[in-house]
Design an enzyme around this catalytic site. Structure first.
Site, mmCIF file in Angstrom:
data_model
loop_
_atom_site.group_PDB
_atom_site.id
_atom_site.type_symbol
_atom_site.label_atom_id
_atom_site.label_comp_id
_atom_site.label_asym_id
_atom_site.label_seq_id
_atom_site.Cartn_x
_atom_site.Cartn_y
_atom_site.Cartn_z
ATOM 1 N NE ARG A 132 0.822 17.461 -11.844
ATOM 2 C CZ ARG A 132 1.518 16.585 -11.167
ATOM 3 N NH1 ARG A 132 1.308 16.467 -9.863
ATOM 4 N NH2 ARG A 132 2.441 15.837 -11.737
ATOM 5 C CG HIS A 166 -0.971 11.608 -23.673
ATOM 6 N ND1 HIS A 166 -1.433 11.844 -22.402
ATOM 7 C CD2 HIS A 166 0.378 11.592 -23.567
ATOM 8 C CE1 HIS A 166 -0.413 11.984 -21.571
ATOM 9 N NE2 HIS A 166 0.696 11.841 -22.259
ATOM 10 N NE ARG A 179 -4.076 -1.959 2.042
ATOM 11 C CZ ARG A 179 -4.098 -2.867 3.014
ATOM 12 N NH1 ARG A 179 -3.275 -2.740 4.036
ATOM 13 N NH2 ARG A 179 -4.923 -3.870 2.968
ATOM 14 C CG HIS A 211 5.859 11.639 -23.601
ATOM 15 N ND1 HIS A 211 4.492 11.607 -23.679
ATOM 16 C CD2 HIS A 211 6.161 12.648 -22.728
ATOM 17 C CE1 HIS A 211 3.976 12.538 -22.879
ATOM 18 N NE2 HIS A 211 4.969 13.185 -22.292
ATOM 19 C CG HIS A 257 1.050 16.149 -22.406
ATOM 20 N ND1 HIS A 257 1.801 17.307 -22.475
ATOM 21 C CD2 HIS A 257 1.883 15.199 -21.895
ATOM 22 C CE1 HIS A 257 3.024 17.062 -22.030
ATOM 23 N NE2 HIS A 257 3.102 15.793 -21.668
ATOM 24 C CE LYS A 316 -0.615 14.500 -13.782
ATOM 25 N NZ LYS A 316 -0.984 15.092 -15.089
ATOM 26 C CG ASN A 328 -1.976 16.976 -19.611
ATOM 27 O OD1 ASN A 328 -2.668 16.372 -20.416
ATOM 28 N ND2 ASN A 328 -1.243 16.359 -18.700
ATOM 29 C CE LYS A 351 5.726 17.803 -13.243
ATOM 30 N NZ LYS A 351 5.765 16.579 -14.014
ATOM 31 C CD GLU A 363 7.084 16.656 -21.564
ATOM 32 O OE1 GLU A 363 6.364 17.657 -21.414
ATOM 33 O OE2 GLU A 363 6.649 15.485 -21.539
ATOM 34 C CD GLU A 405 -3.998 17.103 -14.638
ATOM 35 O OE1 GLU A 405 -2.862 16.597 -14.663
ATOM 36 O OE2 GLU A 405 -4.875 16.849 -15.462
HETATM 37 N N1 LIG Z 1 5.162 11.311 -14.546
HETATM 38 C C1 LIG Z 1 5.249 12.419 -15.249
HETATM 39 O O1 LIG Z 1 4.966 13.527 -14.772
HETATM 40 C C2 LIG Z 1 5.747 12.342 -16.664
HETATM 41 C C3 LIG Z 1 6.163 13.517 -17.299
HETATM 42 C C4 LIG Z 1 6.649 13.430 -18.601
HETATM 43 C C5 LIG Z 1 6.749 12.186 -19.230
HETATM 44 N N2 LIG Z 1 6.360 11.062 -18.562
HETATM 45 C C6 LIG Z 1 6.511 9.748 -19.189
HETATM 46 O O2 LIG Z 1 7.896 9.523 -19.388
HETATM 47 C C7 LIG Z 1 8.057 8.581 -20.450
HETATM 48 C C8 LIG Z 1 9.150 9.044 -21.389
HETATM 49 O O3 LIG Z 1 10.343 9.127 -20.665
HETATM 50 P P1 LIG Z 1 11.731 9.242 -21.417
HETATM 51 O O4 LIG Z 1 11.629 10.170 -22.538
HETATM 52 O O5 LIG Z 1 12.734 9.457 -20.360
HETATM 53 O O6 LIG Z 1 11.885 7.811 -22.106
HETATM 54 P P2 LIG Z 1 12.561 6.441 -21.623
HETATM 55 O O7 LIG Z 1 12.458 6.259 -20.173
HETATM 56 O O8 LIG Z 1 11.982 5.397 -22.512
HETATM 57 O O9 LIG Z 1 14.083 6.660 -22.000
HETATM 58 C C9 LIG Z 1 14.424 6.855 -23.351
HETATM 59 C C10 LIG Z 1 15.559 5.923 -23.793
HETATM 60 O O10 LIG Z 1 16.776 6.419 -23.256
HETATM 61 C C11 LIG Z 1 17.486 5.374 -22.603
HETATM 62 N N3 LIG Z 1 18.291 6.010 -21.559
HETATM 63 C C12 LIG Z 1 17.849 6.522 -20.395
HETATM 64 N N4 LIG Z 1 18.836 7.168 -19.758
HETATM 65 C C13 LIG Z 1 19.934 7.022 -20.518
HETATM 66 C C14 LIG Z 1 21.267 7.473 -20.393
HETATM 67 N N5 LIG Z 1 21.659 8.259 -19.385
HETATM 68 N N6 LIG Z 1 22.128 7.139 -21.358
HETATM 69 C C15 LIG Z 1 21.737 6.381 -22.434
HETATM 70 N N7 LIG Z 1 20.489 5.947 -22.612
HETATM 71 C C16 LIG Z 1 19.597 6.270 -21.671
HETATM 72 C C17 LIG Z 1 16.421 4.425 -22.131
HETATM 73 O O11 LIG Z 1 16.934 3.126 -21.933
HETATM 74 C C18 LIG Z 1 15.431 4.493 -23.286
HETATM 75 O O12 LIG Z 1 15.835 3.618 -24.317
HETATM 76 C C19 LIG Z 1 6.707 8.478 -21.130
HETATM 77 O O13 LIG Z 1 6.113 7.264 -20.783
HETATM 78 C C20 LIG Z 1 5.928 9.634 -20.562
HETATM 79 O O14 LIG Z 1 4.555 9.371 -20.524
HETATM 80 C C21 LIG Z 1 5.861 11.129 -17.304
HETATM 81 O O1 LIG Z 2 3.072 16.502 -14.353
HETATM 82 C C1 LIG Z 2 2.079 16.759 -15.033
HETATM 83 O O2 LIG Z 2 1.010 17.099 -14.517
HETATM 84 C C2 LIG Z 2 2.130 16.634 -16.496
HETATM 85 O O3 LIG Z 2 1.106 16.727 -17.164
HETATM 86 C C3 LIG Z 2 3.463 16.416 -17.126
HETATM 87 C C4 LIG Z 2 3.409 15.701 -18.470
HETATM 88 O O4 LIG Z 2 4.563 16.092 -19.189
HETATM 89 C C5 LIG Z 2 3.458 14.185 -18.366
HETATM 90 O O5 LIG Z 2 3.590 13.620 -19.635
HETATM 91 C C6 LIG Z 2 2.342 13.513 -17.609
HETATM 92 O O6 LIG Z 2 2.623 12.160 -17.392
HETATM 93 C C7 LIG Z 2 1.035 13.576 -18.331
HETATM 94 O O7 LIG Z 2 0.040 13.311 -17.415
HETATM 95 P P1 LIG Z 2 -1.373 12.740 -17.799
HETATM 96 O O8 LIG Z 2 -2.175 13.031 -16.576
HETATM 97 O O9 LIG Z 2 -1.878 13.458 -19.006
HETATM 98 O O10 LIG Z 2 -1.219 11.296 -18.051
HETATM 99 ZN ZN LIG Z 3 4.793 14.855 -20.956
#
Ligand SMILES: NC(=O)c1ccc[n+]([C@@H]2O[C@H](COP(=O)([O-])OP(=O)(O)OC[C@H]3O[C@@H](n4cnc5c(N)ncnc54)[C@H](O)[C@@H]3O)[C@@H](O)[C@H]2O)c1
Ligand SMILES: O=C(O)C(=O)C[C@@H](O)[C@H](O)[C@H](O)COP(=O)(O)O
Ligand SMILES: [Zn+2]
Length: 368
Positions: free
Chosen positions: A242, A253, A122, A267, A249, A144, A246, A228, A186, A238
């Site tokens: 917040r 998305h 949990r 992404h 997005h 998130k 997006n 951020k 971003e 959100e």
């Molecule tokens: N939670 C949030 O607020 C939020 C915000 C933005 C994006 N996201 C999510 O994040 C994801 C995208 O993340 P990303 O762009 O980091 O992609 P990713 O995690 O897939 O990484 C991209 C590639 O880079 C490689 N890599 C990572 N670090 C490296 C390094 N230092 N050197 C060499 N290779 C490396 C990874 O193995 C992968 O192949 C999406 O799923 C998106 O929805 C979430």
């Molecule tokens: O942190 C947030 O809030 C964002 O919207 C950041 C975005 O860049 C990110 O891709 C996030 O995961 C999108 O959220 P979602 O709620 O649309 O899935």
């Molecule tokens: Zn994003």
């Protein structure tokens, strides 16, 4: 030298984002200060091969019992299957409620490991060690966490804040150029939302960051995290402001989901294209001067990112995109929500978007 940015808002336990160089080697001391019973690393196969040993050795050197579980690199790992595999490994390793997950990787690892930490017994603590630019400027901050399903992006998840974020600029040295640009999208988004001077800096003096220059990258990471942190501190779940994060997005998305989350678009690339579309749609609706939409598009394109559907080798159908957008988490009672803009640096939320106007816009944009 490091820069520490607080993330605090009252709705969750405050934490800090540390930005600097050599932080992977200092991970042990940073994590040990949180006094977990164990510190278990979740990473992907690519990152583990490059940086896993540095972090593991640092944790062990600080007297922490550790281990590592890896998932395949790439968006496909944000799945029920990999979530189950990670959780099963944490159980098999005998982690307890005072154990801590270390998310070492990009946004995929951070989102997946964060969700695993939210669910395990949990909810246990986790620390983000983001190794992509995108993860340093965005996904490691704000709590998130999520996985995708074939029905859409990030539809299963939880808000679960990390205890600490360590953004090591040196870790970005091994990042492929496409992934640097993807994270830059971003960064540009943050300027487009609320900081026009930052957006202009990114296209001028700071432009070397998109090519991997570490000094420009460090400044871009710091300013992005400041923006951020301030927004998520005000509105963790959100309920209001917040949603601005997006920007780009709802379109982005939908494009990713239509491509089945394959590698046609990262992404960040989807967000870049989505931001350009959100500005053009705003101009089309008379909400934003055309010159501002052109300014946004020029800044995105100058960083080598896509801004037009024709930049993507795929034939999109307007109706399919609208159906995806209607399934977006911001949609309420069947009404589309879009983040739109009055100008660069001045985004706002429109909760009552006319789907027919969006449909006509998508067709003008080249969708069938
Ligand atoms: N939670 C949030 O607020 C939020 C915000 C933005 C994006 N996201 C999510 O994040 C994801 C995208 O993340 P990303 O762009 O980091 O992609 P990713 O995690 O897939 O990484 C991209 C590639 O880079 C490689 N890599 C990572 N670090 C490296 C390094 N230092 N050197 C060499 N290779 C490396 C990874 O193995 C992968 O192949 C999406 O799923 C998106 O929805 C979430
Ligand atoms: O942190 C947030 O809030 C964002 O919207 C950041 C975005 O860049 C990110 O891709 C996030 O995961 C999108 O959220 P979602 O709620 O649309 O899935
Ligand atoms: Zn994003």
């Amino acid at each position: 030298m490091t820069t520490t940015i607080p993330v605090a808002g009252g709705a969750f336990a405050p934490y800090e984002v540390v930005v600097g160089r050599g932080l992977l080697k200092m991970a042990g001391a940073e994590v040990a200060a949180l006094k977990p019973t164990r510190a278990f690393i979740v990473s992907d196969e690519t990152v583990a091969a490059i940086h896993g040993e540095t972090v593991r050795a640092s944790l062990e050197g600080a007297g922490l019992a550790t281990g590592i579980v890896t998932v395949p690199a790439g968006e496909a790992s944000k799945s029920f299957e990999q979530l189950e595999a990670v959780l099963d490994r944490l159980l098999a390793e005998g982690l307890d409620r005072k154990s801590l997950v270390v998310a070492l990787g990009g946004g995929v690892v951070g989102d997946l490991a964060g969700l695993a930490a939210a669910l395990f017994m949990r909810g246990i603590d986790f620390v983000q060690i983001p190794t992509t630019l995108l993860a340093q400027v965005d996904s490691s901050v704000g709590g998130k966490t999520a996985i995708d399903t074939p029905r859409g992006k990030n539809l299963i998840g939880a808000f679960h804040q990390p205890r600490r974020v360590l953004a090591d600029i040196e870790a970005l040295a091994t990042l492929p150029a496409r992934q640097v640009r993807s994270g830059w999208a971003e960064v540009l988004k943050h300027g487009l939302i609320c900081d026009a001077a930052f957006f202009d800096w990114l296209g001028g003096e700071g432009a070397a960051g998109a090519q991997g220059d570490p000094d420009a990258l460090e400044r871009a990471v710091i300013r992005s995290v400041e923006i951020k942190a301030q927004i998520v501190g005000e509105d963790e779940k959100e309920a209001g402001r917040r949603a601005l994060l997006n920007l780009g997005h709802t379109f982005g998305h939908a494009l990713e989901a239509e491509l089945a989350f394959d590698e046609t678009l990262t992404h960040g690339e989807a967000v870049a294209l989505g931001c350009a579309m959100a500005f053009r749609y705003s101009a089309r609706q008379g909400l934003c001067p055309a010159v501002e939409a052109e300014r946004a598009e020029a800044g995105i394109r100058a960083a080598g990112l896509p801004t037009r559907l024709s930049d993507v080798a795929h034939a999109f159908a307007a109706d399919a995109l609208i159906a995806r957008m209607a399934g977006d988490k911001k949609a309420e009672g069947g009404r589309l929500t879009l983040i739109l803009a009055r100008a660069v640096g001045d985004a706002f939320t429109d909760k009552d978007v006319d789907a027919e106007a969006v449909r006509a816009f998508l067709i003008e944009e080249g969708a069938a």
